[in-house]
Structure formats: C-alpha cells, structure tokens
Design a protein around this motif. Structure first.
Motif, mmCIF file in Angstrom:
data_model
loop_
_atom_site.group_PDB
_atom_site.id
_atom_site.type_symbol
_atom_site.label_atom_id
_atom_site.label_comp_id
_atom_site.label_asym_id
_atom_site.label_seq_id
_atom_site.Cartn_x
_atom_site.Cartn_y
_atom_site.Cartn_z
ATOM 1 N N GLN A 174 5.309 28.995 -13.848
ATOM 2 C CA GLN A 174 4.008 28.357 -14.004
ATOM 3 C C GLN A 174 3.796 27.828 -15.415
ATOM 4 O OE1 GLN A 174 0.862 30.495 -12.021
ATOM 5 N NE2 GLN A 174 1.958 29.930 -10.191
ATOM 6 N N VAL A 175 4.733 27.014 -15.852
ATOM 7 C CA VAL A 175 4.653 26.408 -17.179
ATOM 8 C C VAL A 175 4.207 24.952 -17.036
ATOM 9 C CG1 VAL A 175 5.937 25.777 -19.276
ATOM 10 C CG2 VAL A 175 6.556 27.864 -18.022
ATOM 11 N N ARG A 176 3.193 24.596 -17.765
ATOM 12 C CA ARG A 176 2.741 23.196 -17.763
ATOM 13 C C ARG A 176 3.521 22.418 -18.825
ATOM 14 N NH1 ARG A 176 -3.281 20.621 -18.936
ATOM 15 N NH2 ARG A 176 -2.593 18.471 -18.613
ATOM 16 N N LEU A 177 4.085 21.296 -18.419
ATOM 17 C CA LEU A 177 4.818 20.449 -19.362
ATOM 18 C C LEU A 177 3.920 19.328 -19.853
ATOM 19 C CD1 LEU A 177 7.848 19.733 -20.457
ATOM 20 C CD2 LEU A 177 7.554 17.810 -18.886
ATOM 21 N N LEU B 71 9.436 12.148 -16.984
ATOM 22 C CA LEU B 71 8.470 12.971 -17.724
ATOM 23 C C LEU B 71 7.117 12.974 -17.019
ATOM 24 C CD1 LEU B 71 9.061 11.927 -21.441
ATOM 25 C CD2 LEU B 71 9.108 14.278 -20.601
ATOM 26 N N GLU B 72 6.672 11.788 -16.631
ATOM 27 C CA GLU B 72 5.359 11.681 -15.998
ATOM 28 C C GLU B 72 5.320 12.436 -14.677
ATOM 29 O OE1 GLU B 72 4.888 7.476 -16.344
ATOM 30 O OE2 GLU B 72 3.966 7.681 -18.338
ATOM 31 N N ARG B 73 6.449 12.384 -13.983
ATOM 32 C CA ARG B 73 6.524 13.097 -12.700
ATOM 33 C C ARG B 73 6.377 14.607 -12.916
ATOM 34 N NH1 ARG B 73 9.871 15.773 -9.970
ATOM 35 N NH2 ARG B 73 11.596 15.553 -11.432
ATOM 36 N N VAL B 74 7.135 15.153 -13.871
ATOM 37 C CA VAL B 74 7.085 16.607 -14.096
ATOM 38 C C VAL B 74 5.742 17.028 -14.712
ATOM 39 C CG1 VAL B 74 8.234 18.595 -15.161
ATOM 40 C CG2 VAL B 74 9.612 16.690 -14.300
ATOM 41 N N ALA C 209 3.384 17.159 -11.852
ATOM 42 C CA ALA C 209 3.674 18.273 -10.936
ATOM 43 C C ALA C 209 3.279 19.628 -11.508
ATOM 44 C CB ALA C 209 5.162 18.255 -10.578
ATOM 45 N N THR C 210 3.180 19.726 -12.833
ATOM 46 C CA THR C 210 2.896 21.035 -13.451
ATOM 47 C C THR C 210 1.494 21.097 -14.063
ATOM 48 O OG1 THR C 210 3.888 20.347 -15.566
ATOM 49 C CG2 THR C 210 5.351 21.461 -13.994
ATOM 50 N N LYS C 211 0.705 20.061 -13.850
ATOM 51 C CA LYS C 211 -0.560 19.979 -14.603
ATOM 52 C C LYS C 211 -1.611 21.025 -14.223
ATOM 53 C CE LYS C 211 -3.184 16.593 -12.050
ATOM 54 N NZ LYS C 211 -3.436 15.193 -11.815
ATOM 55 N N ALA C 212 -1.422 21.669 -13.067
ATOM 56 C CA ALA C 212 -2.409 22.680 -12.669
ATOM 57 C C ALA C 212 -2.173 24.040 -13.347
ATOM 58 C CB ALA C 212 -2.387 22.844 -11.157
#
Ligand code: IPE
Ligand code: IPE
Ligand code: MG
Length: 241
Positions: free
Chosen positions: A98-101, A118-121, A124-127
């Motif tokens: 659960q790491v936000r990039l 980069l934008e995709r990851v 995907a991790t923004k929550a």
C-alpha cells in the motif's frame, strides 16, 4: 519523564535521499555505468522496504536532476528504461505494501513512454495514504521555486492574491507537492558534501547525514545506521539548547 524522552527512538516521518555513487561503484568493478545504476535500483528497493519496517512514512529519492540531462544520451536512455523496468517490476510490491507513488519535478520533460507508465502507476496507487514513495525526476530545487514564483505572480496579476499575502505558507502551497511534509532527514551517499539543487526550500530544517558508502552498497543496515544517527540529534528549530 525527561529521561524517557531522551532515550526514546525518534523516527523521521520523511526521509529524502540523494542516491549518489552508482558510476563510481561500476567503475571500481570495471563495468559500464548502467551496471551501477541497476545495482542502485536494488538499493532503492531495499531502502523502501526498510522505510516500512522502521515506520518512515515518506521516502523521497533523487533519481534524476534537471542537471542530469547533460549526461551522454546512452546513459540518460538507460536510466529512463531502468525507471520503466522499476515501475513494471515493482508495481505489485507497491500494491502489496500500500505505497502511493508520486513524482516531484518536471514530469513533462520525460519521454512519453516513461510518463505514461508513471502516470498509470501514480493513478493506480493514489488511494493509499500510509506509505509514500516520491521520485524526484527532472527535478531541480531552483526550478521548483521558480515555477512556484511564476504561479504566484500570475495570481497577483489577476488580483486573486495580494502581494502582502504572499508568505511562507503561500509559497509552500505552490511547490510541486504542497501536501507532503518537509523532510526530517536528508541522506547523501558517496562522500559528496553538497545538495546539488535538491529540495532547496523543503530541506531548510532537515538533519543532514553524509556517508562515504556508494549508493549500490547502501542497504538496510546502512539505512538503520542513518536512522540511529538521526535519533541522536537534537532538533532545536531556533530554541535554546
Ligand atoms: C547517481 O549516481 C545516480 C544519478 C545521478 C542518476 P551517479 O551516476 O552520479 O554516480 P557517480 O557520482 O558518477 O559515481
Ligand atoms: C545528484 O547527483 C543527482 C542525483 C542523485 C539524481 P549528481 O551526481 O548528479 O550530482 P553532482 O553532479 O555530483 O553534484
Ligand atoms: Mg554523482
């Protein structure tokens, strides 16, 4: 009470790292610089895991500076594909933990394929809210401040902001990642004693830790040593000792 406070282990909430020395590490082994960068990516994985184990919530790493564009094309290209590999190979680990990039820097300067990944990851991790990995890419401290000044100047011009209202908080709010707390600890590897245009505004009260260890050799034990040194520091923020 005082005694307890003195012996308590103090963990920085945000650690910023200048990952330096990959080229020299490779040279010592008679290998191309990219070999060093690849080993450096392993150190990043190790330090990211160590952050979670030690309870460090934010890790910002200097991966590519605005000045690094002057490097030979091959090396820049190699670093960009290494970044893509990292994003592809490690995305599952970001989710597992659960790491936000996030990225700080001029993401628009990066090749399209890197930006897309980069934008995709990031999306995907923004929550995730507990752990944060921030990649400084095409990042320069002066450029960041300059971009903030331009944004503020535009608001002053339109009357949205009064010149007198421009204070430290307003400037901080116009930096690339206004919601990220300032780093508490800044680590630079490879024996260089300079900031190289890294987080000039945000590091104003950080503790600095310099080590001769080259970045590819900097793993969990070396990170733990930096944290131990940090916990021995007394941060005063201008107050008397
Ligand atoms: C740091 O290692 C990585 C980047 C700047 C991308 P270097 O490539 O600067 O390694 P040295 O300093 O030449 O040894
Ligand atoms: C700083 O390292 C930038 C990164 C680690 C990405 P450099 O190796 O580019 O810095 P200088 O040139 O020695 O100051
Ligand atoms: Mg270097």
């Amino acid at each position: 009470m005082t005694g307890a406070r003195e012996t308590a282990v103090c963990i920085p909430r945000h650690v910023a790292v200048i990952m330096d020395g990959n080229g020299r590490w490779a040279k010592q082994r008679g290998r191309p610089r990219l070999f060093g960068h690849r080993a450096g990516a392993e150190s990043l994985r190790a330090v990211l895991r160590a952050c979670r184990d030690h309870g460090v919530e934010y890790l910002t790493v200097y991966a590519f500076s605005t000045e690094n564009w002057v490097r030979p094309k091959d090396e820049v290209g190699g670093l960009m594909s290494l970044l893509k590999t990292f994003l592809k190979k490690d995305e599952h680990e970001l989710h597992e933990n659960q790491v936000r990039l996030r990225v700080t820097g001029r993401i628009e300067d990066l090749p399209r394929s890197v930006r897309t990944e980069l934008e995709r990851v990031m999306e995907a991790t923004k929550a995730y809210t507990r752990w944060h990995l921030i990649l400084a890419l095409s990042y320069g401290g002066r450029t960041e401040i300059m971009d903030a000044v331009r944004a503020i100047a535009r608001k002053v011009k339109t009357g949205e902001l009064e010149p007198e209202a421009v204070d430290e908080t307003v400037i901080s709010r116009h930096l690339y990642l206004p919601d990220v707390p300032d780093p508490d600890l800044m680590i630079r590897t490879s024996g260089e004693l300079r900031l190289s245009n890294f987080l000039l505004w945000e590091l104003s009260y950080a503790e600095f830790y310099f080590t001769d260890t080259l970045w590819p050799d900097f793993r969990e034990p070396q990170f733990a040593e930096a944290l131990a040194e940090y916990s021995r520091r007394q941060r005063r923020f201008g107050a008397p000792s």
